[in-house]
Design an enzyme around this catalytic site. Sequence first.
Site, PDB file in Angstrom:
ATOM      1  N   ASP A 123       0.840  -1.201   0.000  1.00 54.81           N
ATOM      2  CA  ASP A 123       0.000   0.000   0.000  1.00 54.81           C
ATOM      3  C   ASP A 123       0.874   1.249   0.000  1.00 54.81           C
ATOM      4  OD1 ASP A 123       0.832  -0.843   2.609  1.00 54.81           O
ATOM      5  OD2 ASP A 123      -0.565   0.556   3.535  1.00 54.81           O
ATOM      6  N   ASP A 124       0.325   2.332  -0.506  1.00 58.61           N
ATOM      7  CA  ASP A 124       0.959   3.661  -0.474  1.00 58.61           C
ATOM      8  C   ASP A 124       2.372   3.649  -1.052  1.00 58.61           C
ATOM      9  OD1 ASP A 124      -1.378   4.055   0.814  1.00 58.61           O
ATOM     10  OD2 ASP A 124      -0.560   4.839   2.668  1.00 58.61           O
ATOM     11  N   ASN A 232      -9.927   1.106   8.668  1.00 55.21           N
ATOM     12  CA  ASN A 232      -9.348   2.386   9.097  1.00 55.21           C
ATOM     13  C   ASN A 232     -10.374   3.308   9.751  1.00 55.21           C
ATOM     14  OD1 ASN A 232      -6.651   2.023   8.195  1.00 55.21           O
ATOM     15  ND2 ASN A 232      -7.286   2.440   6.089  1.00 55.21           N
TER      16      ASN A 232
HETATM   17  C1  GDL Z   1      -3.806   4.124   4.620  1.00 50.89           C
HETATM   18  C2  GDL Z   1      -2.686   3.279   5.071  1.00 50.89           C
HETATM   19  C3  GDL Z   1      -2.622   3.172   6.579  1.00 50.89           C
HETATM   20  C4  GDL Z   1      -3.054   4.460   7.252  1.00 50.89           C
HETATM   21  C5  GDL Z   1      -4.480   4.714   6.838  1.00 50.89           C
HETATM   22  C6  GDL Z   1      -5.121   5.943   7.460  1.00 50.89           C
HETATM   23  C7  GDL Z   1      -3.870   1.197   4.472  1.00 50.89           C
HETATM   24  C8  GDL Z   1      -3.797  -0.149   3.830  1.00 50.89           C
HETATM   25  N1  GDL Z   1      -2.740   1.942   4.455  1.00 50.89           N
HETATM   26  O1  GDL Z   1      -4.055   4.225   3.458  1.00 50.89           O
HETATM   27  O2  GDL Z   1      -1.304   2.843   6.927  1.00 50.89           O
HETATM   28  O3  GDL Z   1      -2.963   4.374   8.628  1.00 50.89           O
HETATM   29  O4  GDL Z   1      -4.532   4.888   5.446  1.00 50.89           O
HETATM   30  O5  GDL Z   1      -4.440   7.109   7.150  1.00 50.89           O
HETATM   31  O6  GDL Z   1      -4.899   1.558   4.960  1.00 50.89           O
END
Ligand code: GDL
Length: 477
Positions: A123-124, A232
């Site tokens: 991710d990211d 999240n």
């Molecule tokens: C995200 C990041 C996570 C982060 C969240 C909230 C994923 C898979 N990756 O995109 O590390 O904490 O957003 O900002 O969720």
Amino acid sequence: MATHEPNNFLAGVIEGFYGPPWTQAERFELFDWMAAWGLNTYFYAPKDDLNQRAIWRELYSGAETEALGQLIQACQQRRLRFVYALSPGLDIRYAHPTELDQLKRRFEQMLTLGCQNFSLLFDDIPDRMDPEDNQRFGSFASAQCHVVNALFRWTRERCPAARFLFCPTPYCGRMAEAKLGGEGYLAAVGRELLPEIDVCWTGPEIIAREITVAHVQELQTVLRRKPLIWDNLHANDYDGRRFFCGPYSGRPPELRSEVSGLLSNPNTEFPFNFVPLRTLAEFVHCRGTWDARQAYLAAMREWLPHFATSGQPLALEDLILLGDCYYLPHEDGAEASALFERGRDLVAGNPATWGGEAAAFRQQIARLREFCFRLTELRHRPLFYALNRRVWELREELDLLDRYVAFKSTSGNETNAYHPDSHLPGTYRGGLVARLQRLLQPQTDGTIAPTAQVSDRFSPPLVPRKRRKSASDDLPF
Ligand code: GDL
């Protein structure tokens, strides 16, 4: 009858946010909560553990391995699954066999500490590959599946029962729609990723207000497996002014049988996570319908002892009012909503018609301000330190509203301009970020538009009330 298989179902917590990772003591406290509440999985993935992401090829030092070993042991003692994640996606060269060796070396170190479950997260990361990787694999998805499958096989040879988790580059509906990772990315993962590997998914959005069964079922057909929800909902790393202590919400209990697990990636400040995780645990085990508000109220009652003070005890109803002010990303709690609506109606209305509303509003404000002030007496200092700046800001706004309403309530002031004694330009809502925020405004239809009139100068002139005009007031700075 439970709607999912408790043994295989991953229910628990991801330490997967940006910012300072939790302390060892906080993690031990978390493990106690989890064991007591029936959560079974702790997923170690702090974005800012350097060796997790930025320098993923480097082994941990002696002190770091010792700390991780203690965590793994603590999980084992409580029969919790410890999952260790690496995020090599920032600069991995997918086609280089030495890169696979580096990943194995890193997992090997964790295996020797007793870790049995692993994860690779993509991710990211930049949405492009080196030309050589592109030539070899043809797509981002194929390159990642190659690496993940290889590490999965290697891990299972050493740990036959290992759970292995994968986070794709597009990990929510919106990213998939935008074709992040390239056309057909998720379909390729569905075809090429070994079926035993779990795929993380945050829902329709990164921060999903709701995750429906229909949304997940659609995804199941593409991924050819049940997704693992990386939730999240309570993460706050993207907004330093907020935290979320509302209930686990916006997910129906029927979702549980459609996913391979529910893992919450919550607030960066550990002490804020009591209610979010308590209610997640309740949700995981609940039978019948789910009443998020009732679960919240019950969990707030359990959280209250954490608010022991050096003086008089704090009241549960006041804690609920505070909690309602920091509820969920898309929703204030009922009492905070009511407070806001009252304030909004007063400010928008004609002070001559306010009547008893102004006094009632000021009373409510006084109660909340007093409660915020009393938080300075908390014995649990990390909780107070985490609250301090946020609650300070809340008090500032309540204070301004109180003064404004008091001024306007005074006969003769209804149409007069209000000049504050505090809340002065520069120190109140000042700074570049605040000024940048005023340039563009989110609209109710989801668009962002320029603010109609931005009356903001770098250094606004201070013209205190009751001061006679002097010649210097006319200078242009
Ligand atoms: C995200 C990041 C996570 C982060 C969240 C909230 C994923 C898979 N990756 O995109 O590390 O904490 O957003 O900002 O969720």
